[in-house]
Structures are given as C-alpha cells and as structure tokens.
Scaffold this motif. Sequence first.
Motif, mmCIF file in Angstrom:
data_model
loop_
_atom_site.group_PDB
_atom_site.id
_atom_site.type_symbol
_atom_site.label_atom_id
_atom_site.label_comp_id
_atom_site.label_asym_id
_atom_site.label_seq_id
_atom_site.Cartn_x
_atom_site.Cartn_y
_atom_site.Cartn_z
ATOM 1 N N LEU A 4 0.835 -1.264 0.051
ATOM 2 C CA LEU A 4 -0.041 -0.015 0.067
ATOM 3 C C LEU A 4 1.075 1.318 0.080
ATOM 4 N N ARG A 5 1.972 1.091 0.879
ATOM 5 C CA ARG A 5 2.793 2.450 0.718
ATOM 6 C C ARG A 5 3.475 2.699 -0.611
ATOM 7 N N VAL A 6 3.958 1.588 -1.300
ATOM 8 C CA VAL A 6 4.501 1.562 -2.600
ATOM 9 C C VAL A 6 3.383 1.950 -3.533
ATOM 10 N N GLN A 7 2.253 1.731 -3.384
ATOM 11 C CA GLN A 7 1.157 2.105 -4.357
ATOM 12 C C GLN A 7 0.545 3.545 -4.153
ATOM 13 N N ASP A 8 0.902 3.982 -2.952
ATOM 14 C CA ASP A 8 0.396 5.253 -2.765
ATOM 15 C C ASP A 8 1.693 6.348 -3.226
ATOM 16 N N GLN A 9 2.935 5.868 -3.154
ATOM 17 C CA GLN A 9 3.903 6.621 -3.640
ATOM 18 C C GLN A 9 3.700 6.783 -5.369
ATOM 19 N N LEU A 10 3.649 5.379 -5.990
ATOM 20 C CA LEU A 10 3.375 5.502 -7.328
ATOM 21 C C LEU A 10 2.367 6.468 -7.815
ATOM 22 N N LYS A 11 0.871 6.551 -6.904
ATOM 23 C CA LYS A 11 0.074 7.419 -7.520
ATOM 24 C C LYS A 11 0.434 8.700 -7.293
ATOM 25 N N LYS A 12 1.238 9.040 -6.393
ATOM 26 C CA LYS A 12 1.822 10.489 -6.371
ATOM 27 C C LYS A 12 2.779 10.837 -7.331
ATOM 28 N N ASP A 13 3.518 9.930 -7.969
ATOM 29 C CA ASP A 13 4.690 10.043 -8.970
ATOM 30 C C ASP A 13 4.125 9.945 -10.355
ATOM 31 N N LEU A 14 3.066 9.215 -10.593
ATOM 32 C CA LEU A 14 2.708 8.670 -11.940
ATOM 33 C C LEU A 14 1.500 9.482 -12.196
ATOM 34 N N SER A 15 1.219 10.098 -13.654
ATOM 35 C CA SER A 15 0.136 10.687 -14.055
ATOM 36 C C SER A 15 -1.037 9.599 -13.934
ATOM 37 N N ASP A 16 -2.263 10.209 -13.881
ATOM 38 C CA ASP A 16 -3.557 9.344 -13.934
ATOM 39 C C ASP A 16 -3.606 8.160 -14.810
ATOM 40 N N LYS A 17 -3.209 8.492 -15.945
ATOM 41 C CA LYS A 17 -3.217 7.457 -16.824
ATOM 42 C C LYS A 17 -2.075 6.147 -16.684
ATOM 43 N N HIS A 18 -1.011 6.840 -16.574
ATOM 44 C CA HIS A 18 0.174 5.563 -16.230
ATOM 45 C C HIS A 18 -0.243 4.914 -14.844
ATOM 46 N N PHE A 19 -0.829 5.376 -14.006
ATOM 47 C CA PHE A 19 -1.145 4.665 -12.662
ATOM 48 C C PHE A 19 -2.447 3.669 -13.156
ATOM 49 N N LYS A 20 -3.249 4.124 -13.915
ATOM 50 C CA LYS A 20 -4.398 3.197 -14.466
ATOM 51 C C LYS A 20 -3.477 1.968 -15.057
ATOM 52 N N ILE A 21 -2.667 2.220 -15.956
ATOM 53 C CA ILE A 21 -2.130 1.148 -16.664
ATOM 54 C C ILE A 21 -1.307 0.246 -15.600
ATOM 55 N N TYR A 22 -0.851 0.867 -14.582
ATOM 56 C CA TYR A 22 0.050 0.125 -13.838
ATOM 57 C C TYR A 22 -0.787 -0.851 -12.926
ATOM 58 N N GLN A 23 -2.295 -0.400 -12.637
ATOM 59 C CA GLN A 23 -3.237 -1.047 -11.934
ATOM 60 C C GLN A 23 -3.635 -2.378 -12.679
ATOM 61 N N MET A 24 -3.867 -2.066 -14.075
ATOM 62 C CA MET A 24 -4.402 -2.895 -15.106
ATOM 63 C C MET A 24 -3.277 -4.162 -14.992
ATOM 64 N N LEU A 25 -2.024 -3.717 -15.519
ATOM 65 C CA LEU A 25 -0.951 -4.903 -15.515
ATOM 66 C C LEU A 25 -0.932 -5.362 -14.191
ATOM 67 N N PHE A 26 -0.601 -4.983 -13.074
ATOM 68 C CA PHE A 26 0.120 -5.612 -12.083
ATOM 69 C C PHE A 26 -1.020 -5.722 -10.713
ATOM 70 N N ILE A 27 -2.041 -5.103 -10.874
ATOM 71 C CA ILE A 27 -3.146 -5.342 -9.497
ATOM 72 C C ILE A 27 -4.266 -6.218 -10.279
ATOM 73 N N GLU A 28 -4.805 -5.856 -11.372
ATOM 74 C CA GLU A 28 -6.016 -6.439 -11.993
ATOM 75 C C GLU A 28 -5.590 -7.667 -12.828
ATOM 76 N N ASN A 29 -4.176 -7.833 -12.840
ATOM 77 C CA ASN A 29 -3.826 -8.890 -13.793
ATOM 78 C C ASN A 29 -4.449 -8.965 -15.164
ATOM 79 N N LYS A 30 -4.867 -7.807 -15.688
ATOM 80 C CA LYS A 30 -5.037 -7.904 -17.232
ATOM 81 C C LYS A 30 -3.976 -8.283 -18.260
ATOM 82 N N THR A 31 -4.429 -8.618 -19.256
ATOM 83 C CA THR A 31 -3.603 -9.336 -20.305
ATOM 84 C C THR A 31 -3.060 -7.879 -20.969
ATOM 85 N N GLU A 32 -1.880 -8.343 -21.862
ATOM 86 C CA GLU A 32 -1.259 -7.000 -22.444
ATOM 87 C C GLU A 32 -2.230 -6.662 -23.611
#
Length: 77
Positions: A4-32
């Motif tokens: 959660l701490r890593v994700q909070d920092q990522l949310k601060k550092d990344l744009s909204d679009k990049h964070f959504k892509i991060y979530q899709m790839l690593f949290i939601e396990n969406k395919t490429e």
Amino acid sequence: NAVLRVQDQLKKDLSDKHFKIYQMLFIENKTEDEVAKFLGYKTNEKGRSAGYKQIKNMRKFFKEKVTKIIKNKDIIF
C-alpha cells in the motif's frame, strides 16, 4: 502494508493514465491485449499484439520505479 505504501507513492509520482495502466497490469492482472485495447493501440504486423513494444517498455518502467521507491523509502516486504 508495504504494498500500500508503494502504491500510494506511485500514485503521487505517476500521471493518472500511467497509474491506471500500472493497476491494470499488476493489480488487476489484465492481459497485455486488454491494456492495449484500453490504450487504443492497433497493430500492422502480422502475429504481433497491438502495442507490444510500448507495453513491454511500460512494464520495465514500472518495475524500475517500484524498485527505486523501495530503496529510497526503506520499504521492507
């Protein structure tokens, strides 16, 4: 807690679009392919998935970013 701490920092550092892509790839396990469709990528190459190179580069970018956050913020898993 560390994740959660890593994700909070990522949310601060990344744009909204990049964070959504991060979530899709690593949290939601969406395919490429699902991520490429979300981003609107198309392919002209036969046998290649749309946006494969861009998504590969984004995966590398996210991994480097997370590694940097873990080192700089002294987060222990």
